[in-house]
Design a protein around this motif. Structure first.
Motif, mmCIF file in Angstrom:
data_model
loop_
_atom_site.group_PDB
_atom_site.id
_atom_site.type_symbol
_atom_site.label_atom_id
_atom_site.label_comp_id
_atom_site.label_asym_id
_atom_site.label_seq_id
_atom_site.Cartn_x
_atom_site.Cartn_y
_atom_site.Cartn_z
ATOM 1 N N THR A 19 44.359 -1.143 -11.620
ATOM 2 C CA THR A 19 45.299 -1.440 -10.445
ATOM 3 C C THR A 19 44.618 -1.126 -8.942
ATOM 4 O OG1 THR A 19 47.049 -0.970 -11.715
ATOM 5 C CG2 THR A 19 47.661 -1.209 -9.445
ATOM 6 N N ALA B 62 49.603 -8.729 -12.006
ATOM 7 C CA ALA B 62 48.904 -7.645 -11.078
ATOM 8 C C ALA B 62 48.534 -7.807 -9.896
ATOM 9 C CB ALA B 62 47.687 -7.112 -12.107
ATOM 10 N N SER B 66 49.947 -6.215 -6.395
ATOM 11 C CA SER B 66 49.168 -5.863 -5.382
ATOM 12 C C SER B 66 49.440 -6.431 -3.916
ATOM 13 C CB SER B 66 47.688 -6.248 -5.872
ATOM 14 O OG SER B 66 47.068 -5.334 -6.228
#
Lengths: 188, 367
Positions: A19, B62, B66
């Motif tokens: 991440t 993801a 983000s």
């Protein structure tokens, strides 16, 4: 052609779905792409879509074994976005537009071809899974993607025993394969 | 049931859960049974696609996360600039090229239209009729010009004189009697200038505002009377469509123009004037209108402001009336003899003009 160890770490992180790495790359490059798209008749949403598409391309490249990035991440992403946006504009029929160029680019056609192919395959699987319906979809995902044990699955889905779940999983798998390969072979 | 079992074995084989012994056994089975081998290959491919799908999905989520996270933190924003520039800036960025194109098109169109208007629209004045005398502004530069060109002889306009108006006049008697429009004579004194730039003092002999005509008399020792006038002044009317021409001073040089008789009456049916069609400008007032025989048929006086090429001329018949009136009032003018016949009939236009232009004068009225 700047070799930057910091960038290599970032790419490794991206390949491992880290991440922090994704956030960093995102933060460092999105504004540039956004400026480019906005300057060329795009919207904020266009910029987001195109940038995420480019991130996927970079991810795929980072994951492949033969991976060598011969340029900076920034240049690569810009090149991909530029290419994608030109294509999008052409699809919209805006041939006359001159896309403003304010950065160096690297050839990305091959990567994009690969990416397109994967996109198509992804779409086929997406459609196949979508038309499969529940609980088949979740069942197969639990087994093949989340790698869950059959008895675990039986408990989670409420089957009386693992054998029944296994039986059901088999039927679902056969249906999904049929759906998938019907499209996939046409695509080939 | 057998198929299910086979599938389970394949799954275990591909996920590497088999023991070495079991694996060797299964690989032997694959070698011996092409159908099973094919199934394994197919299943492997399928699993790869499942895997690809899963990773792609994960990555997409993801990236989405983000994006949202960075937006929340303010690291990225819709405008690309640190949060404070507004929607307008974004719109500007998006449409500035289009705006620029649109603006240039609008600009060019506006310019073109105004140009066309300037070219084709009649000059709209408050009055429908415009007297074709030159106004003072035009005369300002003319005054300077005169000062320059006639330095060799003393200018006859008094130094402090204020030029009021200007126009054209023409001789009706070789001794120095001229006819012009009454509206040309806004001042009390006049100077007439011939086509060579020579100036003569003139006296206003008679003004008839109703007819808009006036008679001037040159009273200047420099003036040498003509032997005879080349043209005559016509007493009777002329026909529609008859070709006409005029000479006048819309500028400091004499200007020729030609046209035709459009109507036997003038503005709003005025029987004392003709409507003629030619191009006339301020300064043409008082100019003679000739027919092709070189007879004066009228005195050019006004034009209609809303229409192009609609000009009015006082009928030449009025000149005779005016002369008769003058004779009655002024004992010195008894010998005026207005010529009736033209001597330039049948001559070429160039020659007609050459002979006539000496008799056409520029009038400057001043106070």
């Amino acid at each position: 052609m700047k070799f930057d160890s910091n960038e290599q770490i970032l790419l490794k992180g991206l390949a491992n779905n880290d991440t922090k790495a994704i956030d960093t790359i995102y933060k460092d490059n999105f504004k540039m792409v956004q400026a480019f798209i906005l300057h060329n008749n795009g919207t904020y949403d266009d910029a987001r879509d195109i940038f995420q598409e480019a991130m996927i391309t970079l991810y795929e490249k980072a994951k492949s074994e033969s991976f060598v990035l011969t340029c900076q991440i920034r240049t690569y992403l810009y090149s991909v976005c530029r290419r994608l946006w030109l294509k999008r504009l052409q699809q919209l029929g805006r041939f006359g537009l001159q896309v403003e160029n304010f950065d160096e680019t690297v050839p990305v056609e091959e990567d994009l071809e690969m990416h397109e192919k994967r996109n198509a395959e992804f779409a086929i699987m997406d459609r196949a899974l979508g038309s499969l319906g529940e609980p088949c979809k979740s069942l197969l995902e639990a087994y093949y993607l989340q790698k869950k044990d059959m008895s675990e699955i039986a408990a989670a889905f409420g089957y009386t025993n693992a054998d029944n779940a296994k039986n059901q999983k088999y039927k679902c798998l056969m249906r999904l394969k049929k759906l998938f390969f019907a499209q996939y072979n046409i695509g080939d | 049931m057998e198929d299910i079992l086979l599938q389970e074995v394949m799954d275990r084989y591909l996920s590497g859960e088999m023991s070495a012994e079991e694996k060797a056994h299964f690989e032997q089975l694959r070698k011996n049974t092409p159908e099973i081998d094919q199934m394994v290959v197919e299943h492997k491919l399928f699993l790869q696609h499942m895997e690809l799908f899963a990773t792609r999905n994960t990555l997409k989520n993801a990236l989405h996360d983000s994006h949202n996270r960075l937006t929340r933190k303010g690291e990225i924003s819709e405008t690309g600039m640190p949060a404070h520039s507004g929607k307008l800036v974004q719109l500007w960025h998006r449409y500035r090229r289009i705006t620029a194109i649109a603006a240039s098109i609008a600009g060019v169109t506006a310019l073109t239209i105004s140009l066309l208007f300037a070219l084709f629209s009649p000059h709209v004045n408050k009055s429908q009729l415009q007297q074709l005398s030159r106004d003072i502004e035009q005369l300002k530069w003319k005054q300077n010009d005169q000062g320059r060109t006639i330095n060799e002889f003393v200018p006859k306009t008094p130094k402090d004189a204020k030029l009021a108006s200007g126009g054209t006049a023409f001789l009706i008697d070789p001794k120095g009697y001229l006819v012009t429009n009454a509206h040309v004579l806004k001042g009390s004194k006049t100077i007439v200038v011939n086509n060579k730039g020579q100036e003569f003092k003139a006296r206003i002999a008679l003004v008839d505002q109703t007819k808009d005509l006036a008679i001037l008399k040159i009273e200047d020792s420099d003036f040498k009377p003509f032997a005879a006038l080349p043209y005559g002044i016509r007493k009777s009317g002329i026909d529609l469509g008859e070709e006409i021409f005029t000479l006048g001073y819309p500028r400091n040089d004499i200007v020729y123009n030609m046209g035709y008789l459009s109507a036997r009456t003038g503005f709003e049916g005025d029987t004392a004037t003709y409507q003629i069609s030619l191009s006339a400008n301020p300064g043409n007032s008082g100019g003679p209108v000739f027919n092709k025989n070189g007879e004066v048929i009228g005195v050019l006086s006004t034009r209609q402001t809303q229409a192009e090429g609609v000009v009015f001329a006082v009928k030449s018949k009025s000149i005779y009336q005016l002369v008769d009136e003058l004779k009655k009032n002024d004992s010195t003018s008894q010998r005026i003899k207005v010529p009736l016949n033209s001597n330039i009939k049948g001559e070429e236009r160039k020659e007609q003009i050459a002979r006539v232009e000496n008799c056409v004068f520029l009038v400057n009225a001043y106070n």
